[in-house]
Design a protein around this motif. Structure first.
Motif, PDB file in Angstrom:
ATOM      1  N   ARG A  30     -27.745  34.270  -9.136  1.00  0.00           N
ATOM      2  CA  ARG A  30     -28.834  34.825  -9.954  1.00  0.00           C
ATOM      3  C   ARG A  30     -28.250  35.477 -11.210  1.00  0.00           C
ATOM      4  O   ARG A  30     -28.759  35.295 -12.317  1.00  0.00           O
ATOM      5  CB  ARG A  30     -29.642  35.833  -9.119  1.00  0.00           C
ATOM      6  N   GLN A  31     -27.158  36.195 -11.022  1.00  0.00           N
ATOM      7  CA  GLN A  31     -26.476  36.844 -12.149  1.00  0.00           C
ATOM      8  C   GLN A  31     -25.950  35.797 -13.139  1.00  0.00           C
ATOM      9  O   GLN A  31     -26.116  35.928 -14.350  1.00  0.00           O
ATOM     10  CB  GLN A  31     -25.313  37.700 -11.613  1.00  0.00           C
ATOM     11  N   ALA A  32     -25.330  34.760 -12.602  1.00  0.00           N
ATOM     12  CA  ALA A  32     -24.770  33.695 -13.450  1.00  0.00           C
ATOM     13  C   ALA A  32     -25.872  33.028 -14.270  1.00  0.00           C
ATOM     14  O   ALA A  32     -25.704  32.736 -15.459  1.00  0.00           O
ATOM     15  CB  ALA A  32     -24.065  32.656 -12.578  1.00  0.00           C
ATOM     16  N   TRP A  33     -27.000  32.842 -13.620  1.00  0.00           N
ATOM     17  CA  TRP A  33     -28.136  32.229 -14.309  1.00  0.00           C
ATOM     18  C   TRP A  33     -28.630  33.130 -15.434  1.00  0.00           C
ATOM     19  O   TRP A  33     -28.852  32.678 -16.558  1.00  0.00           O
ATOM     20  CB  TRP A  33     -29.234  31.898 -13.284  1.00  0.00           C
ATOM     21  N   ARG A  34     -28.724  34.440 -15.152  1.00  0.00           N
ATOM     22  CA  ARG A  34     -29.130  35.415 -16.181  1.00  0.00           C
ATOM     23  C   ARG A  34     -28.140  35.441 -17.346  1.00  0.00           C
ATOM     24  O   ARG A  34     -28.515  35.524 -18.499  1.00  0.00           O
ATOM     25  CB  ARG A  34     -29.193  36.821 -15.581  1.00  0.00           C
ATOM     26  N   ASP A  35     -26.847  35.375 -16.992  1.00  0.00           N
ATOM     27  CA  ASP A  35     -25.795  35.476 -18.010  1.00  0.00           C
ATOM     28  C   ASP A  35     -25.569  34.181 -18.785  1.00  0.00           C
ATOM     29  O   ASP A  35     -24.712  34.137 -19.662  1.00  0.00           O
ATOM     30  CB  ASP A  35     -24.448  35.848 -17.349  1.00  0.00           C
ATOM     31  N   GLY A  36     -26.241  33.140 -18.409  1.00  0.00           N
ATOM     32  CA  GLY A  36     -26.001  31.853 -19.062  1.00  0.00           C
ATOM     33  C   GLY A  36     -24.641  31.270 -18.712  1.00  0.00           C
ATOM     34  O   GLY A  36     -24.012  30.590 -19.521  1.00  0.00           O
ATOM     35  N   ALA A  37     -24.178  31.534 -17.478  1.00  0.00           N
ATOM     36  CA  ALA A  37     -22.843  31.078 -17.066  1.00  0.00           C
ATOM     37  C   ALA A  37     -22.853  29.684 -16.422  1.00  0.00           C
ATOM     38  O   ALA A  37     -21.814  29.196 -16.003  1.00  0.00           O
ATOM     39  CB  ALA A  37     -22.217  32.083 -16.109  1.00  0.00           C
ATOM     40  N   LEU A  38     -24.022  29.088 -16.335  1.00  0.00           N
ATOM     41  CA  LEU A  38     -24.076  27.725 -15.796  1.00  0.00           C
ATOM     42  C   LEU A  38     -23.981  26.742 -16.956  1.00  0.00           C
ATOM     43  O   LEU A  38     -24.497  26.999 -18.047  1.00  0.00           O
ATOM     44  CB  LEU A  38     -25.387  27.497 -15.030  1.00  0.00           C
ATOM     45  N   THR A  39     -23.305  25.649 -16.714  1.00  0.00           N
ATOM     46  CA  THR A  39     -23.188  24.618 -17.743  1.00  0.00           C
ATOM     47  C   THR A  39     -23.488  23.258 -17.122  1.00  0.00           C
ATOM     48  O   THR A  39     -23.656  23.148 -15.909  1.00  0.00           O
ATOM     49  CB  THR A  39     -21.773  24.576 -18.361  1.00  0.00           C
ATOM     50  N   VAL A  40     -23.539  22.258 -17.961  1.00  0.00           N
ATOM     51  CA  VAL A  40     -23.776  20.896 -17.482  1.00  0.00           C
ATOM     52  C   VAL A  40     -22.616  20.017 -17.933  1.00  0.00           C
ATOM     53  O   VAL A  40     -22.172  20.115 -19.082  1.00  0.00           O
ATOM     54  CB  VAL A  40     -25.103  20.330 -18.055  1.00  0.00           C
TER      55      VAL A  40
END
Ligand code: C2E
Ligand code: MG
Ligand code: MG
Ligand code: MG
Length: 289
Positions: A30-40
Motif C-alpha cells: 500500500r505504501q509502495a503504491w502511494r509512493d509511486g514505487a511500482l513500475t512496469v
C-alpha cells in the motif's frame, strides 16, 4: 488438531508469524503504491521471422529494504487487499499511453501491448467501461491492446464471463487466455469463450525437451488452438531447442528469455532500435508449418 481447528489456527505461533508477514507485505505494498514505487516492464513477444509483434506489460516492485519483490508474491496481496483495482487501472492506462506513443512511429505502430487482468479486476462492474474509457482517452486502435485473462474467471460462471468477454471483444480488444493448461478448463467452456489467443504456460515449456508428458501437453494445446482458429503463443522460451520443438508442433509465437527479458521502457526502446524490431535468433532450420 482437527478438533479445535479455529483455536489452533489462532494460537499457532507459526501461523501467526505467517499472518503478520502477510499483513506487513500488504502494508508495504500500500505504501509502495502511494509512493509511486511500482513500475512496469515490457517483455517482447516474437512472431515469425523473429519479428516482434508486441510486448507484455509486467508489474515490478523494488522495495527499499526487501529489494525486488516478485509479482508471484505481491499480486496475491494486491488481490486480497483490492489494491489490484487501482494498480491494475494504472497499468492499463500506462499501456494505452505507450500504445499511443508508438502509434505515432512507423517502426513501432504495429506493436501491441498485453496487459494481465486479475479476476478481481475483471469481476468489477466497471471493468468494461474502464477499458473503453482508457482506449478512447488515449485515442488508440483497440486491437493494439490485448488483455490476458486466466481460466480462474470461469469460477464466476460461464454465462457472465462470456458476456463480459463479448463486450470487450466487440470493442476490438484482443483477448488472450494466459497460463493455459494449468487451470481447470473444460474444453466445452473454451469453445464458448470469445478468445483470440491461447498462451501456453511456462510450466509446460520448461521441460519440453525432456518430459514426454509436457511435450504432449504443449503439442495438444497448439493443436487445439489451431483447430479452434486461435493464435497460440508460448511463454518462458529460454532456448533455441525449445523454440524449435514448439515450431515443429506448429507454434510460431514466443515470449521468453531466449529473445529478451522484461525491460524498463527506456531499455526496451533501445532494444527495439538496436534489433530494428527483429530478434537476431536463428530461425528454425527445417520447419514446415
Ligand atoms: P504471466 O502473466 O504468466 O507472465 C509471465 C511470467 O514469466 C513473467 O513473470 C515473466 O517475467 C516470466 N518469464 C518470461 N519469460 C521467461 C523465461 O524465459 N524464463 C522464466 N523463468 N520466466 C520467464 P513475472 O514478471 O514474475 O510475473 C509473474 C506473474 O505475475 C505474471 O505471470 C502475472 O500472472 C502476474 N502479473 C505481472 N504483472 C501483472 C499485472 O500488471 N497485473 C496482474 N493482475 N498480474 C500481473
Ligand atoms: Mg501474462
Ligand atoms: Mg502467462
Ligand atoms: Mg505463467
Amino acid at each position: 488438531k482437527a478438533a479445535g481447528r479455529n483455536a489452533v489456527r489462532f494460537f499457532d505461533p507459526e501461523m501467526q508469524a505467517v499472518a503478520s508477514a502477510h499483513a506487513e507485505l500488504a502494508a508495504d505494498l500500500r505504501q509502495a503504491w502511494r509512493d509511486g514505487a511500482l513500475t512496469v516492464e515490457y517483455q517482447p513477444q516474437v512472431g515469425e521471422a523473429g519479428r516482434m509483434t508486441g510486448v507484455e506489460a509486467l508489474l515490478r516492485w523494488d522495495h527499499p529494504a526487501r529489494g525486488r519483490v516478485e509479482p508471484s508474491q505481491f499480486i496475491p496481496a494486491a488481490e486480497e487487499t483490492s489494491l489490484i483495482i487501482p494498480i491494475g487501472s494504472w497499468v492499463l492506462e500506462a499501456a494505452c499511453a505507450q500504445i499511443a506513443a508508438w502509434s505515432a512511429r512507423p517502426d513501432r505502430r504495429h506493436l501491441s501491448i498485453a496487459v494481465n487482468v486479475s479476476v478481481r479486476q475483471f469481476r468489477h462492474p466497471d471493468f468494461v467501461d474502464e477499458v473503453m474509457t482508457c482506449i478512447r482517452a488515449a485515442g488508440i486502435e483497440p486491437s493494439k491492446l490485448k488483455l490476458e485473462l486466466t481460466e480462474s474467471l470461469l469460477a464466476d460462471g460461464i454465462e457472465v464471463t462470456v458476456a463480459k468477454m463479448g463486450s470487450l471483444k466487440a470493442m476490438g480488444v484482443g483477448l488472450s487466455l494466459d497460463d493455459f493448461g494449468i487451470g481447470y478448463s473444460s474444453l466445452s467452456y473454451l469453445k464458448r469463450l470469445p478468445l483470440d489467443e491461447l498462451k501456453i504456460d511456462r510450466e509446460f515449456v520448461k521441460d519440453i525437451l525432456t518430459d514426454a508428458n509436457d511435450a504432449a501437453i504443449a503439442g495438444t494445446i497448439i493443436g487445439l488452438a489451431r483447430s479452434l482458429g486461435l493464435n497460440v503463443i508460448a511463454e518462458g522460451v529460454e532456448t533455441i531447442e525449445q523454440r524449435d520443438f514448439l515450431a515443429r508442433q506448429g507454434c510460431h509465437q514466443y515470449q521468453g528469455y531466449l529473445y529478451c527479458r522484461p525491460l524498463a521502457i527506456g531499455q526496451l526502446e533501445a532494444f527495439l532500435d538496436e534489433t530494428k524490431g527483429t530478434a537476431a535468433i536463428p530461425e528454425p532450420s527445417s520447419v514446415g508449418s
